[in-house]
Design a protein around this motif. Structure first.
Motif, PDB file in Angstrom:
ATOM      1  N   THR A   1       0.824  -1.209   0.000  1.00 33.37           N
ATOM      2  CA  THR A   1       0.000   0.000   0.000  1.00 33.37           C
ATOM      3  C   THR A   1       0.858   1.260   0.000  1.00 33.37           C
ATOM      4  O   THR A   1       0.594   2.205  -0.769  1.00 33.37           O
ATOM      5  CB  THR A   1      -0.935  -0.010   1.221  1.00 33.37           C
ATOM      6  OG1 THR A   1      -1.693  -1.218   1.228  1.00 33.37           O
ATOM      7  CG2 THR A   1      -1.873   1.181   1.195  1.00 33.37           C
ATOM      8  N   LEU A   2       1.883   1.302   0.831  1.00 31.60           N
ATOM      9  CA  LEU A   2       2.780   2.459   0.845  1.00 31.60           C
ATOM     10  C   LEU A   2       3.470   2.638  -0.505  1.00 31.60           C
ATOM     11  O   LEU A   2       3.651   3.779  -0.967  1.00 31.60           O
ATOM     12  CB  LEU A   2       3.823   2.287   1.954  1.00 31.60           C
ATOM     13  CG  LEU A   2       3.373   2.658   3.360  1.00 31.60           C
ATOM     14  CD1 LEU A   2       4.389   2.176   4.391  1.00 31.60           C
ATOM     15  CD2 LEU A   2       3.172   4.170   3.497  1.00 31.60           C
ATOM     16  N   ALA A   3       3.850   1.541  -1.128  1.00 30.31           N
ATOM     17  CA  ALA A   3       4.502   1.646  -2.437  1.00 30.31           C
ATOM     18  C   ALA A   3       3.558   2.270  -3.462  1.00 30.31           C
ATOM     19  O   ALA A   3       3.978   3.103  -4.292  1.00 30.31           O
ATOM     20  CB  ALA A   3       4.970   0.271  -2.904  1.00 30.31           C
ATOM     21  N   ASP A   4       2.288   1.905  -3.408  1.00 29.96           N
ATOM     22  CA  ASP A   4       1.319   2.527  -4.313  1.00 29.96           C
ATOM     23  C   ASP A   4       1.143   4.005  -3.992  1.00 29.96           C
ATOM     24  O   ASP A   4       1.092   4.857  -4.897  1.00 29.96           O
ATOM     25  CB  ASP A   4      -0.034   1.818  -4.199  1.00 29.96           C
ATOM     26  CG  ASP A   4      -0.071   0.476  -4.910  1.00 29.96           C
ATOM     27  OD1 ASP A   4       0.882   0.156  -5.658  1.00 29.96           O
ATOM     28  OD2 ASP A   4      -1.066  -0.264  -4.725  1.00 29.96           O
ATOM     29  N   LEU A   5       1.045   4.341  -2.703  1.00 33.42           N
ATOM     30  CA  LEU A   5       0.856   5.737  -2.321  1.00 33.42           C
ATOM     31  C   LEU A   5       2.060   6.596  -2.709  1.00 33.42           C
ATOM     32  O   LEU A   5       1.906   7.714  -3.230  1.00 33.42           O
ATOM     33  CB  LEU A   5       0.624   5.826  -0.802  1.00 33.42           C
ATOM     34  CG  LEU A   5      -0.711   5.264  -0.290  1.00 33.42           C
ATOM     35  CD1 LEU A   5      -0.669   5.110   1.223  1.00 33.42           C
ATOM     36  CD2 LEU A   5      -1.874   6.166  -0.708  1.00 33.42           C
ATOM     37  N   ILE A   6       3.253   6.090  -2.465  1.00 36.64           N
ATOM     38  CA  ILE A   6       4.464   6.865  -2.746  1.00 36.64           C
ATOM     39  C   ILE A   6       4.643   7.080  -4.245  1.00 36.64           C
ATOM     40  O   ILE A   6       5.102   8.144  -4.679  1.00 36.64           O
ATOM     41  CB  ILE A   6       5.691   6.163  -2.132  1.00 36.64           C
ATOM     42  CG1 ILE A   6       5.645   6.299  -0.601  1.00 36.64           C
ATOM     43  CG2 ILE A   6       7.008   6.731  -2.671  1.00 36.64           C
ATOM     44  CD1 ILE A   6       6.654   5.433   0.124  1.00 36.64           C
ATOM     45  N   THR A   7       4.275   6.085  -5.044  1.00 34.41           N
ATOM     46  CA  THR A   7       4.418   6.216  -6.501  1.00 34.41           C
ATOM     47  C   THR A   7       3.192   6.850  -7.150  1.00 34.41           C
ATOM     48  O   THR A   7       3.082   6.898  -8.376  1.00 34.41           O
ATOM     49  CB  THR A   7       4.701   4.846  -7.148  1.00 34.41           C
ATOM     50  OG1 THR A   7       3.673   3.909  -6.772  1.00 34.41           O
ATOM     51  CG2 THR A   7       6.053   4.308  -6.690  1.00 34.41           C
TER      52      THR A   7
ATOM     53  N   GLN B   1      -0.093   6.039  -7.182  1.00 26.47           N
ATOM     54  CA  GLN B   1      -1.104   5.200  -7.829  1.00 26.47           C
ATOM     55  C   GLN B   1      -2.395   5.186  -7.028  1.00 26.47           C
ATOM     56  O   GLN B   1      -2.376   5.203  -5.804  1.00 26.47           O
ATOM     57  CB  GLN B   1      -0.577   3.776  -7.985  1.00 26.47           C
ATOM     58  CG  GLN B   1       0.685   3.663  -8.823  1.00 26.47           C
ATOM     59  CD  GLN B   1       1.142   2.227  -8.946  1.00 26.47           C
ATOM     60  OE1 GLN B   1       0.372   1.346  -9.335  1.00 26.47           O
ATOM     61  NE2 GLN B   1       2.410   1.978  -8.623  1.00 26.47           N
ATOM     62  N   ASP B   2      -3.508   5.151  -7.745  1.00 25.12           N
ATOM     63  CA  ASP B   2      -4.830   5.002  -7.135  1.00 25.12           C
ATOM     64  C   ASP B   2      -5.265   3.561  -7.374  1.00 25.12           C
ATOM     65  O   ASP B   2      -5.612   3.186  -8.485  1.00 25.12           O
ATOM     66  CB  ASP B   2      -5.817   5.978  -7.765  1.00 25.12           C
ATOM     67  CG  ASP B   2      -7.223   5.858  -7.181  1.00 25.12           C
ATOM     68  OD1 ASP B   2      -7.377   5.163  -6.161  1.00 25.12           O
ATOM     69  OD2 ASP B   2      -8.161   6.439  -7.767  1.00 25.12           O
ATOM     70  N   THR B   3      -5.222   2.733  -6.325  1.00 28.82           N
ATOM     71  CA  THR B   3      -5.494   1.305  -6.470  1.00 28.82           C
ATOM     72  C   THR B   3      -6.497   0.846  -5.422  1.00 28.82           C
ATOM     73  O   THR B   3      -6.866   1.601  -4.521  1.00 28.82           O
ATOM     74  CB  THR B   3      -4.197   0.487  -6.298  1.00 28.82           C
ATOM     75  OG1 THR B   3      -3.751   0.600  -4.928  1.00 28.82           O
ATOM     76  CG2 THR B   3      -3.092   0.976  -7.233  1.00 28.82           C
TER      77      THR B   3
END
Length: 455
Positions: free
Chosen positions: A387-393, A395-397
């Motif tokens: 989740t953090l990797a998506d937030l930092i990059t 991304q809306d997932t």
């Protein structure tokens, strides 16, 4: 502990991991990087690993006060489970049915993801998915077990099974709840192997380096400053030792033992297979697993909270609690031979004020946080890292829309209220178990405490 400390003495897991546990070099002066992660436990390492999968060009530095996997990530009960500190009922009440379903499904999926990702990273950690058996050893526990299965059926996500007395081997057991969504792992093998994997992919882990302060764009340590566009705080219970997180997390100690290896015939009598973990329905939590080398690794709460959220190495071992753990095992399973606690250890886990884990990231400051797992972190750290990797990059997932994202627990009270409340909670759970034994009815004390612990 100095750099020369024998880290094998930390726990049974550290004593048996295929790793020399030699400390990595400390930070030596100021450095620039893209992502600075404070804490090289599973939250920090999974975050690094997932960021590398999304963008292999990212420069990532992890800052660790001791060695990777020193804390709860390397010392826990080895349950890669779908447990989340806030119950499904409380999630539904707070966020609605669909969000509760999404959170429960994400946790169930994460059990398999831990095994898949570990295999992908080349990490051998004795992962075996055999589920959890939670024995109901009194009439109140049996009624609670039936209610739990019925509630799971209503929500329609967790595939819990209600087992009758013929299916279980614990003393006085009316039956059990079986949850297939759990795997046994060797936690130190997982965290140490993951540390090697992120290094091989280009991350740098600075050990014996203490983070002293962080703000937008920089982490100041005792050995230099790490400048970074993104900062992730991944300290769990050890966050209480920092000025900036002191009131946000409470370090509560959980202790464990590992017995001598047991004969296969004993395991057949116990009815516990490889890959299975076990517990029972008491309020003061216990947890166990059958290790790959046929020991029982068994732990529980009961060690007191220490004034001022103090964390000290000597708090890891409390003879009274170790003796209670041995006695509990022998009482649960009279067919066991006399047990030897060949290994004894413990450590702090992180408890937020509302017992609700969370993931947060502020694009304006570039600072992220994950934690508050209340002992349910071995799987949850993987979900947090993804989740953090998506937030930092950016991304809306589906992961970034889960209800724990952005949750902010209230701060803990100052002392002496924190000390009184935390230890009163431990006494209340002990009293609740005694109440049920004496009355044969569900505990009124536990019912009163439920809203305070996310249930």
């Amino acid at each position: 502990m100095s750099a020369e400390h024998d880290y094998r003495g930390l726990s049974f897991w550290h004593a048996t991991v295929d790793d020399e546990l030699t400390p990595r070099p400390a930070l030596d002066g100021d450095v620039d990087t893209d992502v600075a992660i404070v804490g090289a436990g599973l939250t920090g390492l999974w975050t690094a690993y997932e960021l590398q999968r999304r963008d292999p060009t990212l420069r990532i530095a992890l800052i660790e006060k001791r060695i990777a996997g020193f804390g709860a990530s390397g010392r826990n009960g080895g349950w890669a489970s779908a447990l989340f500190p806030a119950s499904a009922a409380s999630l539904e009440k707070r966020y609605g049915r669909e969000s509760a379903i999404a959170m429960r499904q994400a946790m169930i999926d994460t059990v398999d993801e831990v095994g898949r990702a570990a295999a992908e990273a080349g990490v051998a950690c004795d992962y075996a998915k055999g589920g959890t058996i939670v024995y109901a050893r009194s009439e109140p526990q049996w009624r609670a077990a039936q209610d739990e299965v019925a509630a799971a059926q209503r929500l329609g996500v967790d595939r819990l099974e209600l087992w009758g007395p013929d299916s279980v081997h614990a003393r006085d057991a009316r039956g059990a709840v079986y949850d297939p969504a759990c795997a046994r792992v060797h936690p130190a093998a997982l965290v140490r192997g993951l540390a090697r994997a992120v290094e091989q992919r280009g991350a740098t882990i600075y050990e014996h380096t203490t983070a002293e302060h962080w703000e937008t764009g920089r982490v100041r340590t005792d050995r230099g400053t790490v400048r970074a566009r993104h900062i992730v705080l991944a300290l769990e219970g050890y966050g209480a030792a920092t000025a900036q997180l002191r009131r946000r997390i409470l370090p509560l100690y959980s202790l464990m033992i590992a017995t001598q290896p047991l004969d296969e015939a004993v395991w057949d009598e116990l009815g516990i297979e490889h890959g299975q973990t076990f517990s029972d329905g008491r309020h003061l939590i216990i947890y166990g697993q059958r290790t790959a080398d046929n020991r029982i690794a068994f732990g529980g709460r009961g060690a007191r909270y220490h004034w001022g959220s103090t964390i000290r190495d000597e708090y890891d071992r409390v003879d009274r609690v170790f003796a209670h753990l041995v006695a509990t095992l022998q009482e649960m399973f009279p067919q066991l031979p006399p047990l030897e606690a060949e290994h004894r250890w413990g450590g702090p886990l992180g408890v937020p004020r509302d017992w609700h884990a969370s993931v947060q990231y502020d694009p304006a400051t570039g600072i992220g946080y994950a934690g508050g797992y209340v002992g349910d972190g071995l799987s949850t750290t993987n979900l947090a890292g993804r989740t953090l990797a998506d937030l930092i990059t950016g991304q809306d997932t589906a992961l970034t829309r889960l209800p724990w994202v952005g949750h902010r627990s209230p701060d803990w009270e100052p002392e002496p209220l924190r000390f009184a409340g935390a230890n009163a909670g431990l006494l209340a759970m002990t009293a609740a178990d005694a109440e049920e034994r004496a009355t044969g009815r569900s505990s009124l004390i536990a019912r009163a405490m439920s809203p305070l612990i996310g249930h």
